[in-house]
Design a protein around this motif. Structure first.
Motif, PDB file in Angstrom:
ATOM      1  N   GLY A  95     -12.585 -12.552 -23.147  1.00 15.36           N
ATOM      2  CA  GLY A  95     -13.032 -12.409 -21.770  1.00 15.36           C
ATOM      3  C   GLY A  95     -14.238 -11.537 -21.553  1.00 15.36           C
ATOM      4  N   ILE A  96     -14.962 -11.168 -22.616  1.00 13.17           N
ATOM      5  CA  ILE A  96     -16.045 -10.206 -22.444  1.00 13.17           C
ATOM      6  C   ILE A  96     -17.146 -10.714 -21.517  1.00 13.17           C
ATOM      7  N   VAL A  97     -17.457 -12.007 -21.567  1.00 13.75           N
ATOM      8  CA  VAL A  97     -18.536 -12.534 -20.720  1.00 13.75           C
ATOM      9  C   VAL A  97     -18.133 -12.476 -19.249  1.00 13.75           C
ATOM     10  N   GLY A  98     -16.935 -12.957 -18.935  1.00 12.76           N
ATOM     11  CA  GLY A  98     -16.476 -12.926 -17.548  1.00 12.76           C
ATOM     12  C   GLY A  98     -16.288 -11.512 -17.033  1.00 12.76           C
ATOM     13  N   ILE A  99     -15.810 -10.623 -17.888  1.00 10.17           N
ATOM     14  CA  ILE A  99     -15.622  -9.227 -17.480  1.00 10.17           C
ATOM     15  C   ILE A  99     -16.966  -8.582 -17.168  1.00 10.17           C
ATOM     16  N   LEU A 100     -17.992  -8.857 -17.979  1.00 11.44           N
ATOM     17  CA  LEU A 100     -19.336  -8.352 -17.683  1.00 11.44           C
ATOM     18  C   LEU A 100     -19.791  -8.836 -16.311  1.00 11.44           C
ATOM     19  N   ALA A 101     -19.619 -10.131 -16.048  1.00 14.03           N
ATOM     20  CA  ALA A 101     -20.051 -10.679 -14.760  1.00 14.03           C
ATOM     21  C   ALA A 101     -19.322 -10.006 -13.602  1.00 14.03           C
ATOM     22  N   ALA A 102     -18.021  -9.766 -13.771  1.00 12.30           N
ATOM     23  CA  ALA A 102     -17.242  -9.127 -12.711  1.00 12.30           C
ATOM     24  C   ALA A 102     -17.657  -7.673 -12.506  1.00 12.30           C
ATOM     25  N   ARG A 103     -17.961  -6.979 -13.584  1.00  9.41           N
ATOM     26  CA  ARG A 103     -18.408  -5.589 -13.468  1.00  9.41           C
ATOM     27  C   ARG A 103     -19.749  -5.500 -12.747  1.00  9.41           C
ATOM     28  N   LEU A 104     -20.542  -6.592 -12.815  1.00  9.20           N
ATOM     29  CA  LEU A 104     -21.840  -6.616 -12.150  1.00  9.20           C
ATOM     30  C   LEU A 104     -21.762  -7.174 -10.732  1.00  9.20           C
ATOM     31  N   GLY A 105     -20.545  -7.422 -10.249  1.00 12.55           N
ATOM     32  CA  GLY A 105     -20.393  -7.793  -8.849  1.00 12.55           C
ATOM     33  C   GLY A 105     -20.130  -9.245  -8.572  1.00 12.55           C
ATOM     34  N   ALA A 106     -19.824 -10.039  -9.595  1.00  5.37           N
ATOM     35  CA  ALA A 106     -19.499 -11.450  -9.374  1.00  5.37           C
ATOM     36  C   ALA A 106     -18.019 -11.618  -9.053  1.00  5.37           C
ATOM     37  N   ASP A 107     -17.709 -12.701  -8.362  1.00  5.70           N
ATOM     38  CA  ASP A 107     -16.327 -13.118  -8.097  1.00  5.70           C
ATOM     39  C   ASP A 107     -15.937 -14.053  -9.243  1.00  5.70           C
ATOM     40  N   VAL A 108     -15.094 -13.588 -10.163  1.00  9.62           N
ATOM     41  CA  VAL A 108     -14.927 -14.252 -11.449  1.00  9.62           C
ATOM     42  C   VAL A 108     -13.498 -14.759 -11.659  1.00  9.62           C
ATOM     43  N   THR A 109     -13.409 -15.972 -12.201  1.00  9.02           N
ATOM     44  CA  THR A 109     -12.162 -16.518 -12.718  1.00  9.02           C
ATOM     45  C   THR A 109     -12.343 -16.731 -14.211  1.00  9.02           C
ATOM     46  N   ILE A 110     -11.430 -16.170 -15.006  1.00  4.59           N
ATOM     47  CA  ILE A 110     -11.517 -16.249 -16.468  1.00  4.59           C
ATOM     48  C   ILE A 110     -10.391 -17.141 -16.964  1.00  4.59           C
ATOM     49  N   THR A 111     -10.720 -18.170 -17.747  1.00  8.52           N
ATOM     50  CA  THR A 111      -9.716 -19.147 -18.154  1.00  8.52           C
ATOM     51  C   THR A 111      -9.709 -19.363 -19.658  1.00  8.52           C
ATOM     52  N   ASP A 112      -8.575 -19.808 -20.130  1.00 11.72           N
ATOM     53  CA  ASP A 112      -8.409 -20.239 -21.516  1.00 11.72           C
ATOM     54  C   ASP A 112      -7.061 -20.943 -21.592  1.00 11.72           C
ATOM     55  N   LEU A 113      -6.707 -21.398 -22.767  1.00  7.74           N
ATOM     56  CA  LEU A 113      -5.386 -21.985 -22.963  1.00  7.74           C
ATOM     57  C   LEU A 113      -4.302 -20.924 -22.775  1.00  7.74           C
ATOM     58  N   PRO A 114      -3.081 -21.329 -22.453  1.00  5.46           N
ATOM     59  CA  PRO A 114      -2.030 -20.353 -22.131  1.00  5.46           C
ATOM     60  C   PRO A 114      -1.822 -19.273 -23.188  1.00  5.46           C
ATOM     61  N   LEU A 115      -1.972 -19.607 -24.480  1.00  2.00           N
ATOM     62  CA  LEU A 115      -1.756 -18.628 -25.533  1.00  2.00           C
ATOM     63  C   LEU A 115      -2.700 -17.433 -25.442  1.00  2.00           C
ATOM     64  N   ALA A 116      -3.883 -17.645 -24.889  1.00  2.00           N
ATOM     65  CA  ALA A 116      -4.893 -16.584 -24.830  1.00  2.00           C
ATOM     66  C   ALA A 116      -4.808 -15.749 -23.558  1.00  2.00           C
ATOM     67  N   VAL A 117      -4.014 -16.180 -22.587  1.00  2.00           N
ATOM     68  CA  VAL A 117      -3.969 -15.488 -21.298  1.00  2.00           C
ATOM     69  C   VAL A 117      -3.521 -14.036 -21.406  1.00  2.00           C
ATOM     70  N   PRO A 118      -2.470 -13.701 -22.199  1.00  2.00           N
ATOM     71  CA  PRO A 118      -2.074 -12.286 -22.285  1.00  2.00           C
ATOM     72  C   PRO A 118      -3.191 -11.367 -22.765  1.00  2.00           C
ATOM     73  N   GLN A 119      -3.958 -11.799 -23.778  1.00  2.00           N
ATOM     74  CA  GLN A 119      -5.069 -10.979 -24.249  1.00  2.00           C
ATOM     75  C   GLN A 119      -6.111 -10.798 -23.155  1.00  2.00           C
ATOM     76  N   LEU A 120      -6.391 -11.856 -22.413  1.00  2.38           N
ATOM     77  CA  LEU A 120      -7.360 -11.763 -21.320  1.00  2.38           C
ATOM     78  C   LEU A 120      -6.912 -10.752 -20.267  1.00  2.38           C
ATOM     79  N   LYS A 121      -5.642 -10.797 -19.919  1.00  5.47           N
ATOM     80  CA  LYS A 121      -5.145  -9.872 -18.896  1.00  5.47           C
ATOM     81  C   LYS A 121      -5.235  -8.424 -19.364  1.00  5.47           C
ATOM     82  N   ILE A 122      -4.974  -8.176 -20.640  1.00  2.00           N
ATOM     83  CA  ILE A 122      -5.100  -6.823 -21.177  1.00  2.00           C
ATOM     84  C   ILE A 122      -6.538  -6.336 -21.061  1.00  2.00           C
ATOM     85  N   ASN A 123      -7.484  -7.189 -21.422  1.00  2.73           N
ATOM     86  CA  ASN A 123      -8.884  -6.763 -21.381  1.00  2.73           C
ATOM     87  C   ASN A 123      -9.401  -6.572 -19.965  1.00  2.73           C
ATOM     88  N   VAL A 124      -8.954  -7.393 -19.042  1.00  3.50           N
ATOM     89  CA  VAL A 124      -9.329  -7.175 -17.643  1.00  3.50           C
ATOM     90  C   VAL A 124      -8.803  -5.837 -17.164  1.00  3.50           C
TER      91      VAL A 124
END
Length: 236
Positions: A95-124
């Motif tokens: 999620g590094i790309v989407g997190i960068l965009a959100a930190r810069l003020g974008a309204d962001v939705t970050i997606t992946d297959l279900p297996l990757a969702v827990p890691q994404l939530k941790i990084n957010v």
């Protein structure tokens, strides 16, 4: 962030109908033991601590890949306006790309297959700015190309992806998903290692142009990474 490794076998999971599909290409013996690694990156004056949960479950969805870092640097070097934009990232992995965009003020939705969702939530969660997210915390959601893109709107400003072009069987599904997300004119940025053995050049030269106008906006010959910009064609 799903990216191929040369000479890999494919890990399988059951899809919604019980059939099996190839999802994460994984090398035999790769990530036999689960371990967590944290890395720190700096872009656009922002610092990011990214957790990578290496395991057979996630396979190569776990690491931060060079194509993602290239896309972050591209946004930084070209001062691409992200503030206030509505953005969706596909195959986000860490999620590094989407997190960068959100930190810069974008309204962001970050997606992946279900297996990757827990890691994404941790990084957010780990990258929440001290003063809070400028435009709200990024939404993390599962999205399987060609299956449930209709559950997502089509009014994005930008659609982002880094190292998501890696399995030829998924290319029609990716084009179908991009076509839905870009119905109202979203601009697509795809940063990709141009692996011929996985047909990446064909995707950008043939598959994607069936529905999109495509141009290379950055080429790193040394690392063989291209960043493509695409917009949906009105003549098809």
């Amino acid at each position: 962030m799903l990216s191929p490794v040369v000479g890999v076998a494919a890990q399988t999971i059951a899809d919604m109908n019980g059939a099996h599909m190839e999802v994460f290409p994984v090398e035999d013996g790769l990530f036999e033991e689960t371990f967590i690694s944290d890395s720190v990156y700096k872009f656009c004056g922002e610092e990011f601590k990214i957790t990578q949960a290496f395991s057979a479950n996630l396979g190569v969805a776990a690491p931060v890949w060079d194509a993602a870092l290239h896309l972050c640097r591209f946004f930084e070097a070209n001062e691409v306006p992200l503030k206030g934009k509505k953005i969706i990232e596909l195959g986000a992995g860490t999620g590094i790309v989407g997190i960068l965009a959100a930190r810069l003020g974008a309204d962001v939705t970050i997606t992946d297959l279900p297996l990757a969702v827990p890691q994404l939530k941790i990084n957010v969660s780990n990258n929440t700015p001290p003063g809070g997210w400028p435009s709200g915390e990024p939404t993390v959601a599962p999205l399987s190309w060609g299956q449930d893109q209709e559950n997502f709107p089509s009014d994005w400003d930008l659609v982002l992806g880094a190292d998501i072009v890696y399995l030829a069987d998924t290319y029609p599904l990716l084009v179908e998903t991009l076509s839905h997300l870009c119905k109202h004119g979203a601009v697509v940025y795809l940063s990709s290692k141009m692996r011929r053995e996985h047909g990446a050049p064909r995707f950008f030269d043939y598959d994607l142009p069936q529905r999109f106008s495509v141009e290379v906006v950055q080429r790193d010959a040394e690392q063989n990474i291209n960043i493509h910009r695409a917009t949906i064609r009105k003549d098809v």
